[in-house]
Design a protein around this motif. Structure first.
Motif, PDB file in Angstrom:
ATOM      1  N   LEU A  82      11.862   0.608  -8.562  1.00 30.76           N
ATOM      2  CA  LEU A  82      10.552   1.133  -7.894  1.00 30.76           C
ATOM      3  C   LEU A  82       9.956   2.324  -8.610  1.00 30.76           C
ATOM      4  O   LEU A  82      10.642   3.409  -9.073  1.00 30.76           O
ATOM      5  N   VAL A  83       8.653   2.349  -8.941  1.00 37.47           N
ATOM      6  CA  VAL A  83       7.723   3.143  -9.552  1.00 37.47           C
ATOM      7  C   VAL A  83       6.926   3.960  -8.579  1.00 37.47           C
ATOM      8  O   VAL A  83       6.088   3.267  -7.818  1.00 37.47           O
ATOM      9  N   ILE A  84       7.124   5.253  -8.483  1.00 29.11           N
ATOM     10  CA  ILE A  84       6.236   5.996  -7.632  1.00 29.11           C
ATOM     11  C   ILE A  84       5.342   6.648  -8.593  1.00 29.11           C
ATOM     12  O   ILE A  84       5.436   7.588  -9.262  1.00 29.11           O
ATOM     13  N   GLU A 122       9.618   3.097   3.502  1.00 25.20           N
ATOM     14  CA  GLU A 122       9.640   1.703   4.094  1.00 25.20           C
ATOM     15  C   GLU A 122      10.025   0.876   2.858  1.00 25.20           C
ATOM     16  O   GLU A 122      10.660  -0.251   2.997  1.00 25.20           O
ATOM     17  N   LYS A 123       9.341   1.151   1.689  1.00 23.20           N
ATOM     18  CA  LYS A 123       9.585   0.359   0.626  1.00 23.20           C
ATOM     19  C   LYS A 123      11.279   0.420   0.250  1.00 23.20           C
ATOM     20  O   LYS A 123      11.957  -0.904  -0.159  1.00 23.20           O
ATOM     21  N   LEU A 124      11.908   1.340   0.269  1.00 20.26           N
ATOM     22  CA  LEU A 124      13.348   1.368   0.008  1.00 20.26           C
ATOM     23  C   LEU A 124      14.337   0.711   0.906  1.00 20.26           C
ATOM     24  O   LEU A 124      15.337   0.450   0.648  1.00 20.26           O
ATOM     25  N   ALA A 125      13.594   0.678   2.274  1.00 17.97           N
ATOM     26  CA  ALA A 125      14.344  -0.163   3.342  1.00 17.97           C
ATOM     27  C   ALA A 125      14.385  -1.253   2.967  1.00 17.97           C
ATOM     28  O   ALA A 125      15.324  -2.134   3.570  1.00 17.97           O
ATOM     29  N   GLU A 126      13.645  -2.060   2.010  1.00 19.85           N
ATOM     30  CA  GLU A 126      13.963  -3.463   1.937  1.00 19.85           C
ATOM     31  C   GLU A 126      15.114  -3.802   0.756  1.00 19.85           C
ATOM     32  O   GLU A 126      15.484  -4.845   1.100  1.00 19.85           O
ATOM     33  N   LYS A 155      17.461   9.297  -2.692  1.00 19.54           N
ATOM     34  CA  LYS A 155      18.959   9.422  -2.667  1.00 19.54           C
ATOM     35  C   LYS A 155      19.641   8.774  -1.758  1.00 19.54           C
ATOM     36  O   LYS A 155      20.592   8.069  -1.579  1.00 19.54           O
ATOM     37  N   LYS A 156      19.083   8.893  -0.509  1.00 23.46           N
ATOM     38  CA  LYS A 156      19.557   8.213   0.713  1.00 23.46           C
ATOM     39  C   LYS A 156      19.630   6.603   0.834  1.00 23.46           C
ATOM     40  O   LYS A 156      20.732   6.252   1.439  1.00 23.46           O
ATOM     41  N   SER A 157      18.944   6.145  -0.126  1.00 20.08           N
ATOM     42  CA  SER A 157      18.775   4.784  -0.239  1.00 20.08           C
ATOM     43  C   SER A 157      19.934   4.116  -1.322  1.00 20.08           C
ATOM     44  O   SER A 157      20.290   2.946  -1.120  1.00 20.08           O
ATOM     45  N   GLY A 158      20.584   5.270  -2.048  1.00 16.39           N
ATOM     46  CA  GLY A 158      21.517   4.760  -2.713  1.00 16.39           C
ATOM     47  C   GLY A 158      21.062   4.447  -4.242  1.00 16.39           C
ATOM     48  O   GLY A 158      21.701   4.190  -5.279  1.00 16.39           O
ATOM     49  N   ALA A 159      19.672   4.622  -4.644  1.00 23.11           N
ATOM     50  CA  ALA A 159      19.126   4.568  -5.866  1.00 23.11           C
ATOM     51  C   ALA A 159      19.254   5.542  -6.715  1.00 23.11           C
ATOM     52  O   ALA A 159      19.560   6.872  -6.183  1.00 23.11           O
ATOM     53  N   LEU A 160      19.233   5.488  -7.947  1.00 19.32           N
ATOM     54  CA  LEU A 160      19.310   6.526  -9.145  1.00 19.32           C
ATOM     55  C   LEU A 160      17.883   7.067  -9.001  1.00 19.32           C
ATOM     56  O   LEU A 160      16.801   6.385  -8.929  1.00 19.32           O
ATOM     57  N   PHE A 161      17.972   8.385  -9.210  1.00 22.47           N
ATOM     58  CA  PHE A 161      16.465   9.107  -9.219  1.00 22.47           C
ATOM     59  C   PHE A 161      16.181   9.597 -10.745  1.00 22.47           C
ATOM     60  O   PHE A 161      16.824  10.460 -11.228  1.00 22.47           O
ATOM     61  N   ILE A 162      15.121   8.967 -11.433  1.00 22.10           N
ATOM     62  CA  ILE A 162      14.837   9.142 -12.773  1.00 22.10           C
ATOM     63  C   ILE A 162      13.532   9.978 -12.820  1.00 22.10           C
ATOM     64  O   ILE A 162      12.601   9.510 -12.193  1.00 22.10           O
ATOM     65  N   LEU A 163      13.485  11.104 -13.316  1.00 19.55           N
ATOM     66  CA  LEU A 163      12.222  12.213 -13.320  1.00 19.55           C
ATOM     67  C   LEU A 163      11.774  12.234 -14.727  1.00 19.55           C
ATOM     68  O   LEU A 163      12.519  12.455 -15.740  1.00 19.55           O
TER      69      LEU A 163
END
Length: 387
Positions: A82-84, A122-126, A155-163
């Motif tokens: 997911l790209v923000i 909403e998107k991460l909830a998918e 982080k709550k979604s379990g995804a890695l956070f890349i900055l």
């Protein structure tokens, strides 16, 4: 080597004499113990900059290479990213990831604004996202992402956070052990380049991997890269005397000196200085009727995208400034011709921006516009010393 121009674009940024001197030092062999000592020192300072308990990689290349390294070592082909995005440079993760067979979805902000946290939730909830990328400061818009909101959601979604910290590292806090509301809510990868707030010439890709990101690479049997595979670089980062690919010896000299300057100033003081400089530059320019694209609550300390007052011709304005020795950048995409971008980071000084405001005022007057130079400088000085 004296600087002949004020380079006030969003990067490369002004380089000071000490860094130029380091760059011109005699080239040692890349396995020479004297060079190895310098390389080790620069790596230790890089770990302190990001406060990582993982590994850092300093490699010949650009910020784009750093983006590639971050992506291919954490996300396998077929997995979801997911790209923000807060602008043009956030968007660049999309074609980059797709070129490696990664599935990409995007949430894009209106330029100048933040992505709403609710949309991310909403998107991460998918479900199914391996990682999320966020550009800390987007160089096209001057917007700084709100990590306090975004890190916990990701982080709550379990995804890695890349900055993507290309236009923020060494000017804005990027602490990889900072917990955002929960001990497990920390950033996993931070990447940057040498030529922005660190204040060194272009040429180095810099990436920090936290423990979860390193574990992600370890779980992948292979990656779609060779030069970009951190497993090939880990032995060298742990012992720069070993050989994998020839390091850019003189650039490491320069980087080491640049990082010594960063650490000598102190990270806290450096972050405060950049915050003050960003607000002050925008305040001074606003006296001329030049408004920032990003409102102050989303604006970055490192650069600003400034909208022209009605009637100012972009190409002429920037050309006239360049003739005076001040270089700024044009705006991108839909803002081209309607705005300019000005960097205020790294080795940029208060004195430099007093002069810059004077030159901007003079140029506006030459082009038939009103400009109260004394008031603009006074406003800049007042804000700079009050933040």
């Amino acid at each position: 080597m004296p600087n002949k121009e004020m380079l006030l674009i969003p990067g490369p940024t002004p380089v000071v004499d000490e860094i130029y001197d380091a760059l011109t030092h005699e080239t040692y062999a890349h396995t020479d113990p004297r060079f190895v000592k310098i390389f080790k020192n620069s790596l230790e300072m890089t770990k302190k900059l990001f406060n990582t308990d993982g590994e850092v990689f300093v490699i010949a290349g650009s910020g784009t290479l750093a983006m590639e390294i971050a992506i291919i070592n954490t996300i396998a082909p077929g997995e979801k990213l997911l790209v923000i995005s807060h602008g043009y440079f956030g968007d660049r993760f999309v074609p980059l990831a797709k070129s490696f067979g990664i599935q990409v979805e995007t949430i894009q902000a209106e330029w100048g604004q933040h992505v709403r946290k609710e949309l991310v939730e909403e998107k991460l909830a998918e479900g199914g996202f391996k990682a999320v990328t966020v550009t800390h400061v987007d160089t096209s818009t001057g917007v700084m992402a709100n990590l306090d909101q975004l890190v916990p959601v990701v982080k709550k979604s379990g995804a890695l956070f890349i900055l993507d910290g290309v236009c923020a590292a060494a000017a804005v806090e990027e602490d990889m052990q900072k917990a955002y509301g929960d001990p497990a809510y920390t950033m996993d990868v931070v990447l940057t380049g040498s030529q922005k707030a660190i204040g060194v010439p272009p040429g180095l890709a810099i990436v920090a991997f936290g423990p979860r990101a390193l574990a992600a690479r370890e779980a992948m049997p292979a990656v779609t890269g060779y030069y970009s595979d951190i497993k090939n670089w880990l032995p060298i980062m742990n012992d720069p005397g070993k050989y994998y690919a020839t390091p850019p010896v003189n650039m490491i000299y320069a980087f080491n000196k640049g990082m010594e300057i960063v650490m000598s100033e102190g990270l806290g003081k450096r972050y405060q200085r950049h915050a003050a400089l960003g607000r002050a530059v925008r305040a001074g320019l606003s006296v001329y009727g030049m408004k920032p694209l990003a409102p102050e609550e989303t604006a970055a300390p490192t650069l600003s995208c400034i909208l022209y007052p009605e009637g100012v011709i972009d190409a002429e304005f920037r050309a006239r400034l360049a003739q005076k020795g001040m270089v700024i950048a044009g705006a991108l995409a839909s803002l081209s011709g309607k705005a300019f971008r000005i960097g205020h980071m790294g080795n940029a000084t208060e004195k430099m921006f007093v002069k810059a405001l004077e030159l901007v005022g003079e140029t506006l007057k030459e082009m038939g516009h009103e400009a109260d130079i004394e008031k603009a400088v006074a406003e800049f000085t007042k804000i700079y010393h009050s933040v």
